[in-house]
Design a protein around this motif. Structure first.
Motif, PDB file in Angstrom:
ATOM      1  N   THR A 194      20.122  -8.353-109.330  1.00  0.00           N
ATOM      2  CA  THR A 194      20.404  -7.219-109.754  1.00  0.00           C
ATOM      3  C   THR A 194      20.827  -6.093-108.066  1.00  0.00           C
ATOM      4  O   THR A 194      21.522  -5.310-108.133  1.00  0.00           O
ATOM      5  CB  THR A 194      19.527  -6.203-110.281  1.00  0.00           C
ATOM      6  OG1 THR A 194      17.948  -6.049-109.761  1.00  0.00           O
ATOM      7  CG2 THR A 194      19.292  -6.429-111.305  1.00  0.00           C
ATOM      8  N   GLY A 195      20.397  -6.840-106.978  1.00  0.00           N
ATOM      9  CA  GLY A 195      20.690  -5.957-105.680  1.00  0.00           C
ATOM     10  C   GLY A 195      19.557  -5.266-105.421  1.00  0.00           C
ATOM     11  O   GLY A 195      19.732  -4.227-104.491  1.00  0.00           O
ATOM     12  N   PHE A 196      19.172  -4.716-106.744  1.00  0.00           N
ATOM     13  CA  PHE A 196      17.882  -3.617-106.669  1.00  0.00           C
ATOM     14  C   PHE A 196      16.192  -4.160-106.422  1.00  0.00           C
ATOM     15  O   PHE A 196      15.281  -3.440-105.967  1.00  0.00           O
ATOM     16  CB  PHE A 196      18.095  -2.959-107.380  1.00  0.00           C
ATOM     17  CG  PHE A 196      18.920  -1.680-108.158  1.00  0.00           C
ATOM     18  CD1 PHE A 196      19.005  -0.560-107.537  1.00  0.00           C
ATOM     19  CD2 PHE A 196      20.661  -2.368-108.101  1.00  0.00           C
ATOM     20  CE1 PHE A 196      20.268   0.079-107.893  1.00  0.00           C
ATOM     21  CE2 PHE A 196      21.573  -1.594-107.994  1.00  0.00           C
ATOM     22  CZ  PHE A 196      21.056   0.035-107.646  1.00  0.00           C
ATOM     23  N   GLY A 197      16.015  -5.389-106.687  1.00  0.00           N
ATOM     24  CA  GLY A 197      14.720  -6.308-106.521  1.00  0.00           C
ATOM     25  C   GLY A 197      13.975  -6.333-104.892  1.00  0.00           C
ATOM     26  O   GLY A 197      14.942  -5.699-103.859  1.00  0.00           O
ATOM     27  N   THR A 198      13.919  -7.233-104.461  1.00  0.00           N
ATOM     28  CA  THR A 198      12.844  -7.323-103.511  1.00  0.00           C
ATOM     29  C   THR A 198      13.715  -8.174-102.686  1.00  0.00           C
ATOM     30  O   THR A 198      13.263  -8.616-101.423  1.00  0.00           O
ATOM     31  CB  THR A 198      11.581  -7.102-103.893  1.00  0.00           C
ATOM     32  OG1 THR A 198      11.147  -8.849-104.067  1.00  0.00           O
ATOM     33  CG2 THR A 198      10.199  -6.395-104.171  1.00  0.00           C
ATOM     34  N   GLY A 199      14.137  -8.611-103.394  1.00  0.00           N
ATOM     35  CA  GLY A 199      15.323  -9.854-102.042  1.00  0.00           C
ATOM     36  C   GLY A 199      16.790 -10.153-103.034  1.00  0.00           C
ATOM     37  O   GLY A 199      16.783  -9.894-104.699  1.00  0.00           O
ATOM     38  N   GLY A 200      18.222 -10.785-102.372  1.00  0.00           N
ATOM     39  CA  GLY A 200      18.711 -10.772-103.291  1.00  0.00           C
ATOM     40  C   GLY A 200      18.967 -12.653-103.540  1.00  0.00           C
ATOM     41  O   GLY A 200      18.217 -13.109-103.909  1.00  0.00           O
ATOM     42  N   THR A 201      20.246 -12.488-103.683  1.00  0.00           N
ATOM     43  CA  THR A 201      20.653 -14.206-103.629  1.00  0.00           C
ATOM     44  C   THR A 201      20.654 -14.925-102.898  1.00  0.00           C
ATOM     45  O   THR A 201      20.620 -14.670-101.359  1.00  0.00           O
ATOM     46  CB  THR A 201      22.030 -14.405-104.534  1.00  0.00           C
ATOM     47  OG1 THR A 201      22.516 -15.648-104.809  1.00  0.00           O
ATOM     48  CG2 THR A 201      22.310 -14.205-103.209  1.00  0.00           C
ATOM     49  N   THR A 202      20.395 -16.155-102.803  1.00  0.00           N
ATOM     50  CA  THR A 202      20.206 -17.245-101.784  1.00  0.00           C
ATOM     51  C   THR A 202      20.444 -18.627-102.212  1.00  0.00           C
ATOM     52  O   THR A 202      20.314 -18.930-103.307  1.00  0.00           O
ATOM     53  CB  THR A 202      18.861 -17.439-101.632  1.00  0.00           C
ATOM     54  OG1 THR A 202      17.276 -18.235-102.786  1.00  0.00           O
ATOM     55  CG2 THR A 202      17.795 -16.520-101.431  1.00  0.00           C
ATOM     56  N   ILE A 203      21.329 -18.780-101.306  1.00  0.00           N
ATOM     57  CA  ILE A 203      21.374 -20.558-101.081  1.00  0.00           C
ATOM     58  C   ILE A 203      20.891 -21.868-102.081  1.00  0.00           C
ATOM     59  O   ILE A 203      21.590 -22.530-102.762  1.00  0.00           O
ATOM     60  CB  ILE A 203      22.456 -21.640 -99.937  1.00  0.00           C
ATOM     61  CG1 ILE A 203      22.749 -20.199 -99.439  1.00  0.00           C
ATOM     62  CG2 ILE A 203      22.283 -22.243-100.129  1.00  0.00           C
ATOM     63  CD1 ILE A 203      24.398 -20.857-100.040  1.00  0.00           C
ATOM     64  N   LYS A 204      19.229 -21.456-101.767  1.00  0.00           N
ATOM     65  CA  LYS A 204      18.132 -22.248-102.681  1.00  0.00           C
ATOM     66  C   LYS A 204      18.429 -21.495-104.036  1.00  0.00           C
ATOM     67  O   LYS A 204      18.212 -23.058-104.876  1.00  0.00           O
ATOM     68  CB  LYS A 204      16.875 -22.058-101.741  1.00  0.00           C
ATOM     69  CG  LYS A 204      16.079 -22.776-102.595  1.00  0.00           C
ATOM     70  CD  LYS A 204      14.287 -22.895-101.403  1.00  0.00           C
ATOM     71  CE  LYS A 204      13.059 -23.907-102.452  1.00  0.00           C
ATOM     72  NZ  LYS A 204      11.770 -23.161-101.537  1.00  0.00           N
ATOM     73  N   ASP A 205      18.148 -20.617-104.802  1.00  0.00           N
ATOM     74  CA  ASP A 205      18.613 -19.973-105.835  1.00  0.00           C
ATOM     75  C   ASP A 205      19.916 -20.881-106.232  1.00  0.00           C
ATOM     76  O   ASP A 205      19.600 -21.637-108.007  1.00  0.00           O
ATOM     77  CB  ASP A 205      18.051 -19.079-106.056  1.00  0.00           C
ATOM     78  CG  ASP A 205      16.758 -17.928-106.039  1.00  0.00           C
ATOM     79  OD1 ASP A 205      16.150 -18.816-105.850  1.00  0.00           O
ATOM     80  OD2 ASP A 205      16.790 -17.433-105.756  1.00  0.00           O
ATOM     81  N   VAL A 206      20.877 -20.620-105.837  1.00  0.00           N
ATOM     82  CA  VAL A 206      22.178 -20.968-106.271  1.00  0.00           C
ATOM     83  C   VAL A 206      21.806 -22.730-106.368  1.00  0.00           C
ATOM     84  O   VAL A 206      22.280 -23.087-107.837  1.00  0.00           O
ATOM     85  CB  VAL A 206      23.164 -20.843-105.917  1.00  0.00           C
ATOM     86  CG1 VAL A 206      24.556 -21.253-106.782  1.00  0.00           C
ATOM     87  CG2 VAL A 206      22.897 -18.933-105.718  1.00  0.00           C
ATOM     88  N   ALA A 207      21.281 -23.475-105.802  1.00  0.00           N
ATOM     89  CA  ALA A 207      21.697 -24.865-106.044  1.00  0.00           C
ATOM     90  C   ALA A 207      20.727 -25.575-107.018  1.00  0.00           C
ATOM     91  O   ALA A 207      20.558 -26.378-107.508  1.00  0.00           O
ATOM     92  CB  ALA A 207      20.870 -25.411-104.850  1.00  0.00           C
ATOM     93  N   LEU A 208      19.080 -24.539-107.166  1.00  0.00           N
ATOM     94  CA  LEU A 208      18.550 -25.300-108.077  1.00  0.00           C
ATOM     95  C   LEU A 208      18.731 -24.277-109.388  1.00  0.00           C
ATOM     96  O   LEU A 208      19.096 -25.307-110.647  1.00  0.00           O
ATOM     97  CB  LEU A 208      17.356 -24.261-108.178  1.00  0.00           C
ATOM     98  CG  LEU A 208      15.650 -23.918-109.267  1.00  0.00           C
ATOM     99  CD1 LEU A 208      15.274 -25.560-108.379  1.00  0.00           C
ATOM    100  CD2 LEU A 208      14.245 -23.292-108.979  1.00  0.00           C
ATOM    101  N   PHE A 209      19.564 -23.232-109.432  1.00  0.00           N
ATOM    102  CA  PHE A 209      19.924 -23.017-110.736  1.00  0.00           C
ATOM    103  C   PHE A 209      21.326 -24.028-111.169  1.00  0.00           C
ATOM    104  O   PHE A 209      21.631 -25.307-112.208  1.00  0.00           O
ATOM    105  CB  PHE A 209      20.913 -21.755-111.025  1.00  0.00           C
ATOM    106  CG  PHE A 209      19.782 -20.420-110.438  1.00  0.00           C
ATOM    107  CD1 PHE A 209      18.666 -20.550-110.697  1.00  0.00           C
ATOM    108  CD2 PHE A 209      20.806 -19.234-110.442  1.00  0.00           C
ATOM    109  CE1 PHE A 209      17.991 -19.664-110.752  1.00  0.00           C
ATOM    110  CE2 PHE A 209      19.404 -18.186-110.505  1.00  0.00           C
ATOM    111  CZ  PHE A 209      18.622 -18.343-111.078  1.00  0.00           C
TER     112      PHE A 209
END
Length: 220
Positions: free
Chosen positions: A155-170
């Protein structure tokens, strides 16, 4: 990749709680001028933007930013937003359901909202900063099974934003028909390029136009 190519993949975003109509108008004018993919705006501005910018693709948020509204409330939000002129919906999952291990409930909620959206685009915000790797993989499965169009990182309102690692996992675990939207904390052109090259179809960002409007014909 040219600057204009990046902007064509950007949901030009303003979701601040103090967003004024004047600021929303600037956002919309920029999106039109620089050919952004859409504007992503608060639901209370959807009708007004649709009336004043009839050719603009309007994205809005549902269950935002915490996601723990009931499915019935999210459905009501979705139907109203679509009726007022939105054509893309970014919904937030109920992270508490994920933490309770009730992945089926999450899947059925996404399925219900996709049914309400019909041919309109549904993006599912999984707020990855709160999830374990196993939970992220489970959400890839939920989004895929429910027939949503996109999985969105944050959301951009949580404790962290997007990461390369997450996108790769998705990318590894979503179905073939599901696209990826990276959002949350993307403030550098190099990061936008990296996410798009990794396979994202959309970038959610507030800074992209400012960074690229004078670099439309530059390779970046």
């Amino acid at each position: 990749m040219y600057g204009r190519d990046i902007l064509s993949k950007v949901d030009h975003t303003l979701l601040k709680p103090d967003a004024t109509w004047d600021a929303i108008k600037v956002l919309c004018d920029e999106a039109v001028a620089y050919k952004a993919a859409s504007v992503c705006i608060p639901p209370n501005y959807v009708k007004r933007v649709a009336d004043e910018y009839p050719d603009l693709v309007i994205c809005t948020v549902v269950g935002f930013p915490l996601g723990y509204q009931t499915t019935e409330v999210k459905l009501a939000e979705t139907r109203q937003a679509l009726a007022e002129g939105a054509t893309e919906i970014d919904m937030v999952i109920d992270v508490t359901d994920v933490k309770n291990g009730d992945y089926r409930k999450v899947t059925e909620e996404i399925r219900a909202l996709k049914k309400a959206c019909g041919t309109h685009v549904l993006k599912v915000i999984v707020e990855a900063c709160y999830l374990t790797e196993a939970e992220k993989i489970a959400m890839c499965k939920a989004v895929t099974e429910a027939g949503a169009d996109y999985i969105k990182t944050s959301t951009g309102f949580g404790t962290g934003g997007t990461t390369i690692k997450d996108v790769a996992l998705f990318k590894e675990h979503i179905g073939a028909k599901v696209k990826i939207k990276a959002a949350g904390g993307i403030r550098m052109v190099e990061d936008m390029v990296a996410y798009l090259e990794l396979g994202c179809s959309r970038i959610g960002a507030s800074a992209a136009v400012g960074l690229l409007k004078n670099r439309l014909d530059d390779m970046v």
